[in-house]
Structure formats: structure tokens, C-alpha cells
Design a protein around this motif. Structure first.
Motif, short mmCIF file in Angstrom:
data_model
loop_
_atom_site.label_atom_id
_atom_site.label_comp_id
_atom_site.label_asym_id
_atom_site.label_seq_id
_atom_site.Cartn_x
_atom_site.Cartn_y
_atom_site.Cartn_z
N SER A 416 0.82 -1.22 0.00
CA SER A 416 0.00 0.00 0.00
C SER A 416 0.85 1.26 0.00
O SER A 416 0.41 2.30 -0.48
CB SER A 416 -0.93 0.01 1.22
OG SER A 416 -0.21 0.25 2.42
N GLY A 417 2.08 1.20 0.54
CA GLY A 417 2.94 2.38 0.59
C GLY A 417 3.55 2.56 1.96
O GLY A 417 3.05 2.04 2.97
N ASP A 418 4.66 3.31 2.02
CA ASP A 418 5.44 3.45 3.24
C ASP A 418 5.46 4.87 3.80
O ASP A 418 6.16 5.13 4.78
CB ASP A 418 6.90 3.04 2.98
CG ASP A 418 7.04 1.56 2.70
OD1 ASP A 418 6.03 0.84 2.78
OD2 ASP A 418 8.16 1.11 2.39
N GLN A 419 4.72 5.81 3.20
CA GLN A 419 4.77 7.19 3.64
C GLN A 419 3.46 7.65 4.28
O GLN A 419 3.09 8.82 4.20
CB GLN A 419 5.15 8.12 2.49
CG GLN A 419 6.65 8.27 2.29
CD GLN A 419 7.28 7.00 1.72
OE1 GLN A 419 6.91 6.54 0.64
NE2 GLN A 419 8.24 6.43 2.43
N GLU A 450 -0.42 4.36 -6.19
CA GLU A 450 -0.84 3.51 -7.30
C GLU A 450 0.29 2.54 -7.59
O GLU A 450 1.46 2.92 -7.51
CB GLU A 450 -1.13 4.38 -8.53
CG GLU A 450 -1.86 3.69 -9.68
CD GLU A 450 -0.95 2.92 -10.64
OE1 GLU A 450 -1.47 2.06 -11.35
OE2 GLU A 450 0.27 3.17 -10.68
N PRO A 451 0.02 1.25 -7.84
CA PRO A 451 -1.27 0.64 -8.19
C PRO A 451 -2.07 0.06 -7.04
O PRO A 451 -3.01 -0.71 -7.27
CB PRO A 451 -0.85 -0.47 -9.16
CG PRO A 451 0.45 -0.95 -8.60
CD PRO A 451 1.14 0.31 -8.12
N ALA A 452 -1.72 0.37 -5.79
CA ALA A 452 -2.45 -0.20 -4.66
C ALA A 452 -3.92 0.19 -4.68
O ALA A 452 -4.75 -0.49 -4.08
CB ALA A 452 -1.80 0.24 -3.35
N THR A 453 -4.25 1.32 -5.33
CA THR A 453 -5.64 1.78 -5.35
C THR A 453 -6.49 1.11 -6.42
O THR A 453 -7.70 1.36 -6.48
CB THR A 453 -5.68 3.30 -5.57
OG1 THR A 453 -4.90 3.63 -6.73
CG2 THR A 453 -5.16 4.05 -4.36
N SER A 454 -5.90 0.27 -7.24
CA SER A 454 -6.70 -0.41 -8.27
C SER A 454 -7.77 -1.27 -7.61
O SER A 454 -7.50 -1.97 -6.63
CB SER A 454 -5.81 -1.28 -9.16
OG SER A 454 -6.62 -2.06 -10.04
N PRO A 455 -8.99 -1.27 -8.15
CA PRO A 455 -10.03 -2.15 -7.59
C PRO A 455 -9.79 -3.61 -7.93
O PRO A 455 -10.50 -4.49 -7.43
CB PRO A 455 -11.31 -1.63 -8.26
CG PRO A 455 -10.84 -1.02 -9.54
CD PRO A 455 -9.51 -0.42 -9.24
N ASN A 456 -8.77 -3.88 -8.74
CA ASN A 456 -8.50 -5.25 -9.19
C ASN A 456 -7.26 -5.84 -8.55
O ASN A 456 -6.67 -6.78 -9.07
CB ASN A 456 -8.36 -5.27 -10.71
CG ASN A 456 -9.62 -4.79 -11.41
OD1 ASN A 456 -10.72 -5.22 -11.07
ND2 ASN A 456 -9.47 -3.89 -12.36
N VAL A 457 -6.83 -5.28 -7.39
CA VAL A 457 -5.69 -5.82 -6.65
C VAL A 457 -6.05 -5.87 -5.17
O VAL A 457 -6.98 -5.21 -4.72
CB VAL A 457 -4.40 -4.99 -6.85
CG1 VAL A 457 -4.09 -4.79 -8.32
CG2 VAL A 457 -4.50 -3.64 -6.12
N ILE A 458 -5.26 -6.66 -4.41
CA ILE A 458 -5.35 -6.63 -2.96
C ILE A 458 -4.27 -5.68 -2.46
O ILE A 458 -3.09 -5.85 -2.76
CB ILE A 458 -5.14 -8.03 -2.35
CG1 ILE A 458 -6.22 -8.99 -2.85
CG2 ILE A 458 -5.15 -7.95 -0.83
CD1 ILE A 458 -7.63 -8.61 -2.47
N SER A 459 -4.68 -4.66 -1.71
CA SER A 459 -3.75 -3.67 -1.17
C SER A 459 -3.39 -4.08 0.26
O SER A 459 -4.27 -4.30 1.09
CB SER A 459 -4.40 -2.28 -1.18
OG SER A 459 -3.58 -1.34 -0.53
N VAL A 460 -2.06 -4.15 0.54
CA VAL A 460 -1.61 -4.65 1.83
C VAL A 460 -0.86 -3.56 2.58
O VAL A 460 0.17 -3.06 2.13
CB VAL A 460 -0.70 -5.89 1.65
CG1 VAL A 460 -0.37 -6.49 3.02
CG2 VAL A 460 -1.37 -6.94 0.77
N GLY A 461 -1.38 -3.20 3.74
CA GLY A 461 -0.76 -2.20 4.60
C GLY A 461 0.18 -2.83 5.60
O GLY A 461 0.49 -4.02 5.54
#
Length: 750
Positions: A416-419, A450-461
Motif C-alpha cells: 500500500s505504501g510506506d509514507q 498507485e497501483p495499490a488503489t486499483s479495484p483489481n488488486v489486494i492492497s496490503v498495509g
């Protein structure tokens, strides 16, 4: 100076003359519109926004006009350096994304194929079926190729699924083909370039071309990992009470309760990378040897665009850490996979060659994983500011690729991102004597990756993990605060989460959360470098964190579930949001911590809460309980179990073999002893660990069933001597409470 209008007219005339008869109709309107320079918009907008200001006239002088530029991303940061036209001969490697056909029908199919009870549930498409139903037609692809060639592009080719067209060109060919101009400037000693006008195509290609990627290198995908300190000791998780310590990747299955669930031995996993993977493969071998795991079946797939070939797959030492983190975490958490496939982008070279890096190669790597359709789960530990990804057209291109993956039953897992909530500024803050103070941007303006915001992926925090005696003891939202990034800048290191500015909420989030826009993350795993993974980098262990650890951990967990369900589970998001709220025991709900920064006593960002939240989504998963639930998302066939254990290794008289094992495991051996022998000896020696030896004639030996034993503490030098042995098969078991490697086992008789 050249005239874009004149060049375009000439190119169109040649194009029409050379087009096959089958394309004449498709391009017939192209000539008419091009003659009047009629252009149609795409999803690729200017990377650099120009502003013109005029200073008031001073007595005796005329007004002064000043042109300045800002980067088209969240916050619109000012370009500080002088901006000039990009050299017309500067090589560019572009990827043209073509729009999918029948988009509404595709979305309906994606919903139905993942809905139990529907007639098409679980009937995933093959790449050929997807191409026939939803990909651009061959005629559309050929029309785009013809236009690029007639505009001066070379090495023009199309991907196997017709969604991308690759080409080599320069600023001049870009002006001809896309009616766009490019500018450049120097930042930190490196050349940056980007288009300062929207990308357009002739009217005949309107609706065919979605976006053009590769026209800017100002912002691009970057790894989402956080390097900690060298690790001087291991196995800390099992020797301390409740503690925040680092872990070997092989400890995560026990920490997250894998229990007796199978490893991912029957599931193939992909990883998106760039550059040469030699060091990564070497370090992966070091890791599996050190932890007594079987060697990994590795495949590397170079992904080229245009003329970029093998010569461009140079090593990028600054990114080796990322690929090492991905591969070692996946293998350790999964317990081992069927195959690990690295999709390596050709032009994705960081370090000194960073100025050549654009998103075109990364998007091509995503696409190759989908075209191949051999990896059931694909890890992406990369991201960039969502605004610039949207404005460049990268987001549109990536979404189409991920949609094909979902239709084919593949799952992309994305860090999902580190910031925290400050992706657009790289999370950079200013500090004084360790105190964070106001930065030159609005602290209340949040951004995501992005691309964590795509509705076609699993976003992991990310979370910060605590253990007790080697098992899960608690998790909080990962937020290591504002720290030195190693480059002289201070950044907030925290789990990115929030709301997309551009992606609509998928139905499963709209129903479960009442959301109108895509919200991230979906789940989370350990990400703090303080509690993260012990990763081998050039042979040395380091603690490494970031959501680039969290995403591979989810991949390892989900790959286990896929093997358990015979790889029959599709994209799991809709079922996660449907079933998780009613099955809380599956989750480790994270209810404390935030993902922003504290400035002047005020905390910004989002705060964890009971249930789904913007910091860690649903939280982390208990592996055993998740497997039991996720199995119901598959085809209902009997679950796959671990492969039957290999039979005991037959020893030859007087010939030593080398063995190894993970903590608490045993290795079995046999020796056939003929009659008339006066002595029989079994010995172990060398290597590392602390082994014990159990021997039994005629049946398997164990620590509770044996005829002879040698179990001296703190040594691998063990020996069992038998006088006048009875003829028969002698079974030997070598075991240890800790990892043992390189141990010699010898059986001899006289």
C-alpha cells in the motif's frame, strides 16, 4: 523547426498507401481528420504544467513575461531548475495502452466468476478466451502500429494480448504521433523530462488508444521497503517473552498460526522486478540453505519493450534489497512454492541510470505475468503518487491489465505504501533536534499510492508485530515516525492508507463500507524494520521492513490457501469483504496507532479502529483459520495436503551423506546390514546446529521409540556403536530443536 501539421499530413498519406486492405476502412477517416489536424484526447495528460505570469511594466521598460512549471501531481510542486525543450533525438521507449472492448460485460463477468452459485463461478478465462472477448481487435492494433511507424517510431510491436503496443522513438516522433511537446530539466544531477501538453491521437484512433506511457521520468514506481540494521543474532523470536524483535521469514508461519496447513508447494507465485536477478537468486539460495529449506524452483522472465534487450538488464544494487525481501519473505511465509517467477523489466534500472526509468517497463512486466498466466499470485512491492499515475495514463493502463488477471483467476498483491498519508511528497518532513515541524505543504492534504488503489488488486498495509515465545502476541499500526531516509532527507515511515482520488469504490467495498471511492488497504502484515524480516543481502542478514514485507507475507499466506484449495480460488476481495465481518476469529484486528505524523502536538492521518480502517484494513490473517474459510471460496474439491514425506535415505556402507533440517524436524536414513558383521557404527559430525541420533532395527526410530541413542548437548558429534549387530535394516533418525545444516551422517559395518 519542423511543422507538426506538415509532417502529419505526409505521414498519413504514406500510411494510407501502405495499409492492408483490411485496415483501409478503419483508417479511412484518419486521413480526412489529420488533414485538418483533428486530434482526440487520451488519458495521458501533461506531466509538466506551464504557467505564464507577466510582471507589471516599469517606467521606461516593457512588461516582462515569465514562464514557470509545476509537476502535475498532488500539491503541484514547483520545478526549481531551468526548463528547456527536450533534445529531439533523445531516445524514448513508449508503451501505448489500448482500451479493452466490452468493458461493461467484462465487469459483469468478473463479478459472476467470483460469486458462488453463479453459473460461471470459478470458470476463469484463458488468455486466448480473454483476448477473443475483451481485448482490442487485431485490426485496431494494426491501425495503431501503422500510425506509429508512419510517425517515425521504430521497433514497433504488440503484446500477445493486444493491450499494449511498444515502440522506440524520440521527442520528434512524439510530436508527430501525439501532438505533444516534451521539456527537460536537471534535478540532483540527473536529467528529468516530461510532456508539457496532453497526449493526443488522430480522431480515427479515438476510443482505441487509452494512454501513452514512457513520456516522463519525473515520477515512477519505486520500491516500498525500509532497510534496518545488520542482524548479529537470529532465532530471537523463540527466546524472548512479549517483545518486538526481528524474525527469520521461516518464523512467520508459526507466528501467524500456520499449524498443520499445507505449504504452497503446488502454487506458482510471480514477483514484479527490474534489472539483473543474479544477486537475488544467490541470496535466496543462502536463505534456504541457512533455514534448511528445499532449493526454490526459480524462473526469470526478461520483459522488453521496443529495442530494449538483454543489454539493459544490468544489476541495480540499490534494488537488490527489494527483490531479496520479496522472494525470501514469500518463500519463508509460504513454506515453499511450486515455482517462483521473476518478471524483470528491461528499462527499470535505478541508481546511476535512474534517469532512464519510466513506468512503461513496469506496466509491461505486469502485462507479461498476465499473458503467461502461470503465476496464480503476483507480488508488486512498488508504488508511486496516484495523481501522477492517473494523469500520465499509467493508472488506466494498469487497471486494464489487472482486470484481465481477475478474469483469469489471478491475484495481484500490492504494497500500500510506506509514507503514511503523504505519498505525493515522499513523506518528507523537516526536523530540528529530532522535533518534527511544519513542512512546505498542507498537512491535512492526504494522498495514496498507485497501483495499490486499483479495484483489481489486494492492497496490503503495514503493522508492527509483537511476539511471545515465537507466537503472535499483538499488532499495532506500523508507524516508525519521521526518520532519516539514508539520503539526507527525513521521512515519515508508516502504513499508507486512505481514499483514492480517481478510482470508484468496487461493489464489494461499496456494500461493506458504504464507500464511494476505492479505499485502502484491504489487509495488513508486519512492516516495521524493528520487528520485520531478517533478509540476506549479499550474504549478510539485515532487518528489513516496509509494506514491501507486508505484501509478500500476504502472498505467502494466500499461496498456501490456493494450494489447500487446489488453486481454485479467484480474486478474493469480494469474498473477503463479504465474510470477514462475520468471521472475526480469522483476523487479528488492529485497533491502535495512526498512519500520519505528529506536528506541534497535533496528530494527522488516520487512526486505527475496531473493524476495517484506513491504517491496516481488516488487519492480519490467522493462517489456519483463513485457510479453512478461503477453502470455501474455491471449487469444493477435497483440499490438497502436503506431499507425502520422502522415504528414508538409504545409506551405503562407509559413505557419508550431508543433511539439514529446519527447527524441530527430523531426517530419516536406513542401512541394510548383512549377517556375520562384528561391529556397526553410526556417526554424525560437522555443520551447524545441535543434532541427536536415534537408531532402531526393523522399524522407524524416533525420540520416543528407539534401540540406541546419542544425544549430547551443544554438539553435532554423535556416535552409536553396536557390537555383533543382528542382520536387518537399521533405521536412523537425525533431529534437532533448532536449524541444522551441513551435518555429515555416516553408517559403517565390519
Amino acid at each position: 523547426m519542423f511543422s507538426r501539421t506538415t509532417t502529419l499530413k505526409t505521414g498519413v498519406q504514406r500510411c494510407k498507401a501502405l495499409l492492408p486492405t483490411a485496415l483501409a476502412l478503419a483508417m479511412s477517416s484518419f486521413g480526412a481528420h489529420a488533414a485538418t489536424t483533428t486530434w482526440a484526447p487520451t488519458h495521458s495528460h501533461a506531466a509538466l504544467l506551464k504557467t505564464v505570469s507577466t510582471a507589471p511594466a516599469v517606467a521606461g521598460s516593457a512588461p516582462v513575461t515569465h514562464t514557470s512549471y509545476v509537476v502535475n501531481r498532488h500539491g503541484l510542486p514547483q520545478v526549481q531548475a531551468a526548463v528547456s525543450p527536450l533534445d529531439g533525438s533523445k531516445p524514448l521507449h513508449v508503451a501505448v495502452s489500448l482500451n479493452l472492448r466490452n468493458a461493461d460485460q467484462l465487469q459483469a463477468f468478473i463479478k459472476n466468476v467470483n460469486t458462488p452459485g453463479n453459473a460461471v463461478f470459478g470458470k476463469f478465462l484463458t488468455p486466448a478466451q480473454f483476448k477473443a472477448a475483451y481485448a482490442p481487435t487485431d485490426a485496431q492494433v494494426q491501425a495503431v502500429i501503422a500510425h506509429l511507424q508512419q510517425s517515425g517510431f521504430t521497433h514497433v510491436s504488440a503484446s500477445a494480448n493486444n493491450t499494449l503496443v511498444f515502440a522506440d522513438g524520440n521527442a520528434n516522433t512524439v510530436a508527430t504521433a501525439f501532438n505533444a511537446t516534451l521539456k527537460s530539466y536537471v534535478e540532483n544531477g540527473r536529467q528529468r523530462f516530461g510532456n508539457d501538453s496532453d497526449v493526443m491521437v488522430p480522431q480515427a484512433l479515438s476510443g482505441v488508444v487509452g494512454s501513452v506511457i514512457g513520456l516522463q521520468n519525473i515520477e515512477h514506481k519505486h520500491p516500498l521497503s525500509y532497510l534496518g540494521k545488520p542482524v548479529t543474532q537470529t532465532a530471537t523470536a523463540t527466546t524472548q517473552a512479549v517483545a518486538t524483535v526481528t524474525h527469520s521469514p521461516t518464523e512467520f508461519p508459526a507466528i501467524y498460526d500456520a499449524g498443520s496447513t499445507p505449504t504452497a508447494f503446488n502454487t506458482t507465485v510471480g514477483i514484479i522486478t527490474w534489472g539483473d536477478l543474479t544477486q537475488t537468486r544467490s541470496d535466496l539460495n543462502t536463505m534456504t540453505t541457512a533455514t534448511a529449506m528445499a532449493p526454490v524452483n526459480v524462473k526469470v522472465v526478461p520483459v522488453t519493450i521496443g529495442s530494449l534487450g538483454e543489454v539493459d538488464f544490468s544489476d541495480d544494487p540499490s534494488s537488490d534489497m527489494e527483490w531479496n525481501l520479496d522472494s525470501q519473505s514469500i518463500v519463508g511465509t509460504s513454506g515453499g512454492v511450486k515455482q517462483l517467477v521473476f518478471y524483470s523489466a528491461a528499462n527499470g534500472r535505478g541508481g546511476a541510470a535512474d534517469e532512464e526509468l519510466t513506468d512503461a517497463g513496469i506496466t509491461a512486466a505486469y502485462n507479461q505475468a498476465v499473458v503467461d498466466n502461470i503465476a496464480k499470485v503476483v507480488n508488486v512491492s512498488l508504488g508511486e503518487d496516484e495523481t501522477i499515475a492517473n494523469q500520465s495514463g499509467t493508472q488506466q493502463a494498469d487497471d486494464a491489465i489487472f482486470a484481465q488477471a481477475v478474469a483469469q483467476g489471478q491475484t495481484f498483491s500490492v504494497a500500500s505504501g510506506d509514507q503514511g498519508v503523504y505519498v505525493s511528497t515522499g513523506g518528507e518532513f523537516e526536523t530540528n533536534a529530532g522535533v518534527v515541524f511544519a513542512s512546505p505543504f498542507s498537512l491535512s492534504t492526504y494522498s495514496v499510492s498507485e497501483p495499490a488503489t486499483s479495484p483489481n488488486v489486494i492492497s496490503v498495509g503495514g503493522t508492527k508485530l509483537s511476539t511471545n515465545g515465537g507466537v503472535w502476541a499483538g499488532e499495532t499500526t506500523w508507524n516508525d515516525g519521521v526518520e532519516d531516509a539514508g539520503d539526507g532527507n527525513n521521512r515519515v515511515w508508516a502504513s499508507t492508507g486512505g481514499k483514492s482520488l480517481f478510482e470508484a469504490a468496487p461493489a464489494w467495498q461499496a456494500t461493506a463500507l458504504g464507500a464511494t471511492t476505492r479505499q485502502v488497504p484491504d489487509v495488513a502484515y508486519d512492516a516495521s524494520s524493528v520487528t520485520g524480516a531478517q533478509i540476506f543481502i549479499a550474504g549478510q542478514r539485515y532487518s528489513v521492513g516496509g509494506t514491501s514485507l507486508a505484501s509478500p507475507m500476504f502472498v505467502g499466506v494466500f499461496a498456501r490457501a490456493q494450494t489447500y484449495a487446489n488453486n481454485s480460488i479467484g480474486f478474493p476481495a469480494s469474498m473477503m469483504y463479504r465474510d470477514f465481518p462475520n468471521n472475526p476469529s480469522v483476523l487479528h484486528d488492529v485497533t491502535s496507532g495512526s498512519n500520519g505524523a505528529t506536528v506541534a502536538g497535533k496528530t494527522y492521518g488516520y487512526t486505527a479502529a475496531t473493524g476495517w480502517d484506513f491504517t491496516t484494513g481488516f488487519g492480519s490473517l490467522d493462517i489456519s483459520k483463513f485457510n479453512a474459510l478461503a477453502y470455501t471460496w474455491g471449487n469444493g474439491q477435497p483440499p490438497t495436503t502436503n506431499p507425502p514425506p520422502a522415504g528414508p535415505v538409504a545409506l551405503a556402507n562407509g559413505s557419508a551423506v550431508i543433511t539439514q533440517g529446519s527447527a524441530g524436524t527430523s531426517q530419516q536414513f536406513t542401512l541394510l546390514v548383512p549377517g556375520g558383521m562384528t561391529s556397526l557404527t553410526f556417526r554424525t559430525s560437522g555443520g551447524s546446529g545441535d543434532v541427536s541420533v536415534y537408531v532402531k532395527r526393523g522399524a522407524a526410530a524416533s525420540s520416543t521409540s528407539y534401540d540406541y541413542v546419542s544425544a549430547h548437548p551443544s554438539t553435532n558429534t554423535e556416535s552409536v556403536a553396536i557390537r555383533a549387530p543382528v542382520a536387518g535394516i537399521y533405521y536412523v533418525t537425525v533431529t534437532s530443536p533448532s536449524v541444522f545444516t551441513g551435518v555429515s551422517v555416516l553408517g559403517s559395518f565390519n
